[in-house]
Design an enzyme around this catalytic site. Structure first.
Site, PDB file in Angstrom:
ATOM      1  N   GLY A  28       0.843  -1.197   0.000  1.00  0.00           N
ATOM      2  CA  GLY A  28       0.000   0.000   0.000  1.00  0.00           C
ATOM      3  C   GLY A  28       0.873   1.239   0.000  1.00  0.00           C
ATOM      4  O   GLY A  28       1.902   1.279  -0.666  1.00  0.00           O
ATOM      5  N   ILE A  30       2.854   2.760   2.321  1.00  0.00           N
ATOM      6  CA  ILE A  30       4.240   2.610   2.778  1.00  0.00           C
ATOM      7  C   ILE A  30       4.948   1.551   1.945  1.00  0.00           C
ATOM      8  O   ILE A  30       6.125   1.699   1.599  1.00  0.00           O
ATOM      9  CB  ILE A  30       4.280   2.240   4.279  1.00  0.00           C
ATOM     10  CG1 ILE A  30       3.642   3.352   5.110  1.00  0.00           C
ATOM     11  CG2 ILE A  30       5.715   2.009   4.742  1.00  0.00           C
ATOM     12  CD1 ILE A  30       3.600   3.062   6.601  1.00  0.00           C
ATOM     13  N   SER A  97      -2.865 -13.499   1.336  1.00  0.00           N
ATOM     14  CA  SER A  97      -2.838 -13.097   2.739  1.00  0.00           C
ATOM     15  C   SER A  97      -1.651 -13.727   3.440  1.00  0.00           C
ATOM     16  O   SER A  97      -1.432 -14.926   3.349  1.00  0.00           O
ATOM     17  CB  SER A  97      -4.121 -13.541   3.439  1.00  0.00           C
ATOM     18  OG  SER A  97      -3.936 -13.477   4.837  1.00  0.00           O
ATOM     19  N   ILE A  98      -0.910 -12.906   4.173  1.00  0.00           N
ATOM     20  CA  ILE A  98       0.268 -13.393   4.896  1.00  0.00           C
ATOM     21  C   ILE A  98      -0.145 -14.322   6.043  1.00  0.00           C
ATOM     22  O   ILE A  98       0.678 -15.076   6.576  1.00  0.00           O
ATOM     23  CB  ILE A  98       1.113 -12.197   5.411  1.00  0.00           C
ATOM     24  CG1 ILE A  98       2.491 -12.642   5.918  1.00  0.00           C
ATOM     25  CG2 ILE A  98       0.393 -11.442   6.521  1.00  0.00           C
ATOM     26  CD1 ILE A  98       3.419 -13.196   4.886  1.00  0.00           C
ATOM     27  N   ASP A 119      -1.890  -2.454   7.277  1.00  0.00           N
ATOM     28  CA  ASP A 119      -2.928  -1.506   7.637  1.00  0.00           C
ATOM     29  C   ASP A 119      -3.897  -2.084   8.660  1.00  0.00           C
ATOM     30  O   ASP A 119      -4.958  -1.532   8.865  1.00  0.00           O
ATOM     31  CB  ASP A 119      -3.699  -1.052   6.387  1.00  0.00           C
ATOM     32  CG  ASP A 119      -4.473  -2.196   5.751  1.00  0.00           C
ATOM     33  OD1 ASP A 119      -4.339  -3.344   6.224  1.00  0.00           O
ATOM     34  OD2 ASP A 119      -5.219  -1.941   4.800  1.00  0.00           O
ATOM     35  N   ASN A 120      -3.556  -3.178   9.292  1.00  0.00           N
ATOM     36  CA  ASN A 120      -4.488  -3.713  10.281  1.00  0.00           C
ATOM     37  C   ASN A 120      -3.749  -4.497  11.353  1.00  0.00           C
ATOM     38  O   ASN A 120      -2.679  -5.042  11.127  1.00  0.00           O
ATOM     39  CB  ASN A 120      -5.547  -4.576   9.606  1.00  0.00           C
ATOM     40  CG  ASN A 120      -4.942  -5.842   9.041  1.00  0.00           C
ATOM     41  OD1 ASN A 120      -4.785  -6.840   9.752  1.00  0.00           O
ATOM     42  ND2 ASN A 120      -4.559  -5.800   7.775  1.00  0.00           N
ATOM     43  N   ALA A 123      -3.102  -8.632  11.122  1.00  0.00           N
ATOM     44  CA  ALA A 123      -1.948  -9.070  10.332  1.00  0.00           C
ATOM     45  C   ALA A 123      -0.649  -8.680  11.022  1.00  0.00           C
ATOM     46  O   ALA A 123       0.328  -9.435  11.002  1.00  0.00           O
ATOM     47  CB  ALA A 123      -2.019  -8.459   8.931  1.00  0.00           C
ATOM     48  N   CYS A 175     -27.886  -0.090  24.397  1.00  0.00           N
ATOM     49  CA  CYS A 175     -29.095   0.716  24.593  1.00  0.00           C
ATOM     50  C   CYS A 175     -28.894   2.151  24.133  1.00  0.00           C
ATOM     51  O   CYS A 175     -29.862   2.834  23.799  1.00  0.00           O
ATOM     52  CB  CYS A 175     -29.595   0.635  26.030  1.00  0.00           C
ATOM     53  SG  CYS A 175     -28.313   0.805  27.246  1.00  0.00           S
TER      54      CYS A 175
END
Lengths: 616, 339
Positions: A28, A30, A97-98, A119-120, A123, A175
């Site tokens: 991405g 970076i 996916s790693i 980015d998450n 991972a 609620c």
């Protein structure tokens, strides 16, 4: 390339750059910048992995991609573009996916180092564990807007990614969402839940109808409300929102009337709720106000429809229109596979329109300021702003630290932070003064780690223990669990082996207060003792919690260190620990992919989900 | 300064620039899209700035360089395709820069700065000069001052880099966060908690000419007091600019040992003239200034580009007036010099 030109690098660095194999996780913002720096520096053996595809909103910073690449694999296109800088590099691109078991500890061991550009959190946690298990240096990085950071993670030498507990995602009591919203975000969450109730994956926890068990509404008022409901409907049995909608043929007018009139009237009958609050105003579809009341945005954006405030009449029209489009899509899916459903995606026009319209109508009802579609998209999609410059700075620092690793100067790989404004010493790019040693109580990187989890052993099933505790909360991929005292297998990663017991409660399996489970994740080469604490489930309280999380994971010495550390605001640094490069909740298709991979962070809502606390 | 253009962004622009509009706002984006930027010097640092500024979505980017792309450029110049080495740098960089963002008008200019009349530079809102001799930098800054053009310059030497900005008197909007007690219906105990409230304020900042920043006298106050604490970057910059002026080129890896000798000689000369102790610039730093290291171009180019974006969009406080990247510690600091 720098390494190929005599006199640029020292001989040591030149040789190491030309012979070291590195893994870049993420292509991405970076990742693109890191890949460019690696290729220009003269690295010759690079692997890059990313499961995502290119979106138009990436193009302002992910400079290896162009408009014609939208929809294609990030890893594959990043490789092609980087090869045009230097055709002599070997770059392996994986559109994957790693977190898949294929990328085993042995796979990680072939690299000199791993550079994360993710980015998450899921991972990141996983790669953290893989690098600890393989004993490979990992450079972790992240940006959000103008801020960014880089840090080295090396087993036994530095903190690991999970040494410090990360702030939990913002949650709202059920609620508040269902009965007494007071902020725009409450209405937006409600809108997303409504989408899922109507078209998405069914989730009983994310109900949108009035919550009669609201403790605040308890007493006579609540009872009378219930009676009213019983009288109106003839029976007290609850119908799910989806059943109701299907029975009414997704009729816009009927749905509008139920959601924004009848349900509001019902809430009004819960008198206790409105003693100190402004009462909500039920709305009728043919009597909607034309005004743009209490709008949160100024007039600066007349031309852009996303930034123009909508009147309530307009919201009603958009509600009807998007509802009908979504209905068509939903029925289309269901005609092919009746278990299929829509997945909410901020980039899907109808899904976004629907949530924006519903959120604003509900906001109006409760006297809450309305928001523009642009702002609602930010909040509903958890969009983190991202710019090319910060990513370039951070990726530059990542590769400079990679040079340090190659020269066996790990002790020089201090964490570095980058900010919008210089600190009081005039520092804009701020290195820490030393390495941060591991947290000796970390449940991931210390020897024989332990963690205590509190659950209701009579309610939590073995399946939930696996999915919600081990996989979701503790980020494992393929856990096996045995009872420490007896060696009885509770959860097995072999498919089908334990199917018969998956729906039993923990108590039925003899897992009670104080039981110790030895959990082992083969993929991550990670073992953890989980101590079960029994706590009875309570309304509006999380039903799963890590016990004494903060105090256990954060010895006092650490706190002093992080406050005194670089002389900077420790609070900010902690915040930065959480930063993710890109985005946002992944798009629908990304989410699907992730589900198939049983991998990546299935966004937001799966993390730390608890029965009565709603997660945005 | 650019007047806020009344033209609205197109949907295509809104979509492509979404993630940055969410950071700096629509008004900033509109100011950017009516700004013309001149980038002088298309080596490693120039390429980074060209990339970032083009991605940001300005009106036009002009790439100016009169030199030919060399083998050394491949350390950091990713805009020049390999088969174009030997051709003019600006022209060779044009296609890839344009590809970064078709909505920006990108052009190349092959005539040297010194050969352009002053009027040539009047057509820009911002000028960013890299790899320029000091006399031309001073000339450009003077032209920019006369026409209220935002002036930037910067360089990367090996692992070391710096930038300077002269925005004259610059007005901008800054978002500040204040902590205010919240008024809620919550019980009193909770109400005491202060909540961050963001407000936008208008501010202005005054800059000095480049000459002032280059002529700082470290033997007199207030600089003499700061000398002990200040690190070597400013003095290293002075030595390197002197090297460039005297040799009409930068230190080169191909002539490394001869250039090291020359750098040491200049170090003695420059520091002695400034009455600065020689140990202020350690010898190992002099060995780190060859070619342009890609990751360092990315760091200095990132900071420099963000300053150009801030200045053009009049959003957030600019760094007044120098930024240095010291490779010994990965430290980047801002200093106001010559004011």
């Amino acid at each position: 390339m720098a390494a190929s030109i005599a006199g640029v690098f020292t001989d040591d660095l030149k040789n190491a750059v030309e012979t070291s194999k590195v893994l870049v996780v993420g292509a991405g913002g970076i990742g693109c910048e890191i890949l460019k720096n690696l290729v220009l520096s003269g690295f010759k053996d690079i692997e890059i992995i990313d499961l995502d595809t290119i979106d138009v909103s990436n193009l302002n910073r992910q400079f290896l991609f162009q408009k014609q690449h939208v929809g294609k694999s990030k890893a594959v296109v990043a490789r092609e573009s980087a090869l045009s800088f230097n055709p002599d590099v070997k770059i392996v691109a994986n559109h994957d996916s790693i977190i898949k078991p294929d990328y085993s500890v042995n796979y990680f061991k072939q690299f000199r180092m791993v550079l994360n550009a993710l980015d998450n959190r899921a991972a990141r946690n996983h790669v953290n564990r893989m690098c600890l298990a393989a004993d490979i240096p990992l450079i972790e990085s992240g940006t959000a807007g103008y801020d960014g950071q880089v840090e080295l993670i090396k087993k036994g030498m530095t903190k690991c990614y999970e040494c410090e507990p990360k702030a939990a995602q913002k949650t709202f009591p059920g609620c508040t969402i269902r009965n007494t919203p007071s902020e725009p975000i409450h209405c937006i969450v409600w809108g997303k839940h409504l989408f899922n109730q109507l078209f998405g994956e069914y989730d009983a926890d994310n109900d949108v109808s009035p919550d009669t068990e609201d403790p605040e509404a308890a007493g006579a008022a609540g009872e009378s409300a219930l009676k009213t409901k019983a009288n109106e409907q003839g029976d007290i049995e609850r119908v799910t929102t989806r059943q109701w909608a299907q029975q009414s043929g997704y009729d816009s007018a009927k749905l509008f009337h139920k959601l924004f009139h009848d349900d509001i009237k019902y809430l009004l009958s819960m008198h206790n709720l409105w003693e100190k609050r402004r009462k909500p105003t039920p709305l009728k579809m043919n009597e909607l106000p034309d005004a743009v009341a209490g709008s949160s945005k100024d007039n600066s954006a007349e031309g852009l429809k996303d930034q123009r405030p909508w009147s309530i009449v307009e919201c009603g029209q958009i509600f009807s229109r998007s509802l009908q489009s979504l209905k068509t899509k939903f029925e289309d899916l269901q005609s092919k596979n009746k278990d299929d459903h829509l997945v909410w995606d901020k980039d899907d026009k109808d899904a976004m329109d629907f949530v924006a319209a519903c959120a604003n109508i509900r906001a109006y009802i409760f006297g809450i300021p309305q928001k523009t579609r642009f702002d609602i998209k930010s909040m509903a999609g958890n969009i983190i702003p991202a710019i090319a410059t910060t990513n370039a700075i951070i990726a530059g620092l990542v590769v400079l630290n990679a040079f340090n690793i190659l020269q066996n100067r790990l002790e020089s790989c201090h964490s570095v932070y980058c900010r919008l404004r210089p600190n009081h010493r005039g520092q804009l790019i701020v290195p820490e003064r030393g390495l941060n040693p591991p947290n000796e109580k970390c449940y991931v990187c210390r020897d024989s780690p332990q963690i205590a989890v509190s659950v209701d052993v009579n309610k939590l099933t073995v399946k939930e223990l696996e999915e919600r505790v081990l996989k979701s909360l503790l980020n494992m991929v393929q856990p096996d669990a045995v009872k420490d005292s007896t060696g009885d297998v509770v959860i097995s990663s072999e498919e089908g082996e334990m199917e018969g017991t998956y729906h039993k409660s923990l108590a039925e399996m003899g897992i009670l207060d104080g039981t110790v489970l030895s959990v082992d994740d083969f993929v991550q080469n990670y073992s953890l003792q989980v101590i079960i604490n029994h706590r009875e489930a309570e309304h509006n309280k999380p039903d799963i919690e890590i016990v004494g999380d903060q105090s256990k994971c954060q010895p006092k010495a650490e706190e002093e260190k992080s406050n005194g550390g670089s002389g900077d605001n420790a609070e900010e640094e902690d915040d930065l620990m959480l930063l993710d490069e890109v985005e946002e909740t992944p798009s629908a298709k990304a989410e699907r992919k992730r589900k198939q991979d049983s991998a990546e962070e299935s966004p937001v809502s799966k993390k730390l989900r608890t029965s009565d606390v709603i997660v945005l | 300064m650019v007047e806020l253009n009344s033209n609205e962004l197109t949907d295509a622009e809104a979509e492509q620039y979404d993630r940055q509009i969410r950071l700096w706002g629509l008004d900033s984006q509109k100011r950017l899209r009516s700004s013309r930027v001149l980038i002088i010097g298309l080596k490693g640092l120039g390429a980074e700035v060209a990339k970032n500024i083009t991605l940001a979505g300005v009106k036009s980017v002009t790439l100016l360089d009169d030199g030919a792309a060399s083998q050394d450029d491949i350390c950091s110049q990713f805009l020049v395709p390999r088969d174009q080495i030997g051709k003019n740098r600006a022209e060779a960089s044009l296609a890839r820069t344009q590809n970064l963002n078709p909505m920006v008008n990108v052009t190349a200019e092959t005539c040297a700065v010194a050969d352009h009349p002053d009027e040539y530079f009047h057509a820009f809102e911002a000028i960013c000069a890299t790899k320029c001799p000091t006399d031309q930098l001073l000339r450009l800054d003077k032209i920019c001052r006369e026409k209220s053009i935002k002036f930037f310059c910067g360089d990367v030497f090996g692992f070391f880099g710096f930038m300077f900005a002269d925005l004259q008197t610059h007005e901008f909007a800054e978002e500040i966060t204040e902590f205010k007690p919240t008024a809620t219906e919550e019980p009193a105990a909770k109400r005491l908690k202060a909540e961050p409230v963001k407000t936008t304020v208008k501010r202005s900042s005054t800059f000095v000419p480049l000459q002032n920043a280059l002529d700082v006298d470290w033997t007199a106050e207030p600089y003499s007091k700061k000398l002990k604490k200040s690190e070597s970057s400013y003095f290293l910059m002075k030595i390197l600019l002197k090297f460039r002026s005297e040799n009409m080129r930068d230190p080169s890896p191909g002539t490394r040992s001869a250039d090291m000798e020359e750098l040491n000689r200049l170090k003695n000369e420059v520091l002695t003239k400034m009455s600065i102790p020689l140990e202020k610039v350690p010898d190992n730093l002099l060995s780190m200034v060859f070619a342009e290291i890609g990751p360092v171009c990315a760091i200095v180019g990132g900071v420099l580009s963000q300053e150009i974006i801030k200045a053009l969009s009049q959003h957030e406080a600019p760094h007044n007036n120098m930024f240095f990247f010291n490779p010994e510690r990965n430290l980047g600091h801002v200093e106001c010099l010559g004011a």
